[in-house]
Design an enzyme around this catalytic site. Structure first.
Site, PDB file in Angstrom:
ATOM      1  CB  CYS A  65      -7.304  -2.633   4.897  1.00  0.00           C
ATOM      2  SG  CYS A  65      -7.985  -3.988   5.877  1.00  0.00           S
ATOM      3  CG  HIS A 102      -2.064  -1.016   1.017  1.00  0.00           C
ATOM      4  ND1 HIS A 102      -3.328  -0.641   0.681  1.00  0.00           N
ATOM      5  CD2 HIS A 102      -2.090  -2.371   1.079  1.00  0.00           C
ATOM      6  CE1 HIS A 102      -4.099  -1.724   0.552  1.00  0.00           C
ATOM      7  NE2 HIS A 102      -3.367  -2.788   0.797  1.00  0.00           N
TER       8      HIS A 102
END
Ligand code: HMG
Ligand code: MG
Length: 296
Positions: free
Chosen positions: A238, A207
């Site tokens: 998330c 990420h």
């Protein structure tokens, strides 16, 4: 020989799972089909998880039933337990993914059980998949940091990666869920995991929260990792990792790798078009620097 890098497009799952606004099934399908036309060979199609936990993935069965599956393209879906696996099978998924974590707190928040319990839940999924000829990918989250516990060491990641590999996962995707890791830490992590499982079975899932993802990818390539997850337009995050931004943008990865002489099989222009299309649907500007630069 030109080096080939395998890309796993996770935008329709890792990206869209985090969206608050409702997204039409038709748009999810169009996103997946556009990504296949853009040359992505592995496209995560959805997740068979509890709709109470991740409402956005609730229609994954409908999405999987309706997508026009392209030849040579695989459409993995997430399956945290047997219930998820049964859903995935009914939806004719060719590949499923179990997802564990290197951090106990994240495991609890994300899948409501300890790391050890999660491995016990994955075991029957992997066994059933073997019987059915379905491939299983394994994720390990929080490999470089955890939103609840802070820094995570390679020593915490290795046993989880090894357990998933030994149970039968063909590939272990190491997830920097909150995007905190740096190249220095990435190198140490890959070296440690590659001592225990073949480096060809390791994938990177970075990420980009702190802008480190592309640097981490290049470091992992130097350590012989050849598979990376990415998300068109840098979609996502998330739901159980507050503040986490999306996976590294697929366009940025393709630009950087292809311009450096590596092959990804992806069509950058088609990815940029897809990025613009989904950004418009979501009412925001693209999360890819390359898309912004090329369309300025
Ligand atoms: P639980 O509440 O402990 O489950 O949740 P349970 O077995 O006690 O069941 C409770 C209810 O959920 C029951 O329904 C079950 O039927 C249902 P009720 O009787 O209350 O109506 N249920 C399910 N429904 C649909 N599909 C299923 C399923 N299983 C049970 N598979 C559970 C445990 C794992 C289900 C839950 O915690 C969950 O769904 N978590 C998913 C979290 C998630 O999807 N997170 C995002 C993906 S991970 C990620 O993004 C990280 C990654 O990108 C890598 C990285 O970046 O690090 C992969
Ligand atoms: Mg992720």
């Amino acid at each position: 020989m030109t080096q080939t890098i395998n890309l796993v497009e996770v935008g329709p799952r890792d990206g869209l799972q985090n969206e608050k606004q409702a997204i039409d099934v038709a748009d999810k399908i169009e996103l997946i089909e556009r990504l296949a036309r853009a040359g992505m060979k592995t496209i995560e199609g959805g997740a068979f998880v509890s709709p109470k936990w991740v409402p956005q993935m609730a229609a994954s069965d409908e999405v999987m039933a309706k997508i026009d599956r392209a030849n040579g393209v695989s459409y993995p879906v997430l399956t945290p337990n047997m219930k998820g696996y049964e859903g995935a099978r009914a939806a004719k998924a060719d590949t499923v993914a179990v997802f564990g974590a290197a951090s106990e707190s994240f495991s609890r928040r994300n899948i409501n059980c300890s790391i050890e319990e999660s491995l016990e839940r994955f075991r029957p999924v992997i066994e059933a998949a073997k019987q059915d000829g379905v491939r299983v990918r394994g994720y390990v989250s929080c490999v470089l940091g955890c939103p609840y516990e802070g820094k995570i060491s390679p020593a915490q990641v290795v046993p989880v990666a090894v357990a998933l590999y030994e149970m039968g996962c063909y590939e272990i995707s190491l997830g920097d869920t909150i995007g905190v890791g740096t190249p220095h830490e990435t190198r140490a992590l890959i070296k440690a995991v590659a001592q225990e499982i073949p480096v060809t079975a390791i994938a990177g899932h970075f990420h980009d929260t702190y802008g480190q993802a592309l640097a981490n990818i290049w470091t992992a390539i130097e350590e012989n990792v050849a598979t990376f997850d990415c998300s068109v337009s840098g979609l996502g995050g998330c739901p159980y990792a507050k503040g986490a931004s999306g996976n590294v943008a697929s366009e940025d990865v393709v630009y950087s790798l292809e311009r450096s002489g590596l092959k990804t099989g992806a069509d950058l222009d088609a990815l940029i078009e897809t990025s613009l299309w989904i950004s418009e649907k979501l009412g925001r500007k693209p999360g890819s620097k390359v898309t912004l630069a090329k369309t300025a």
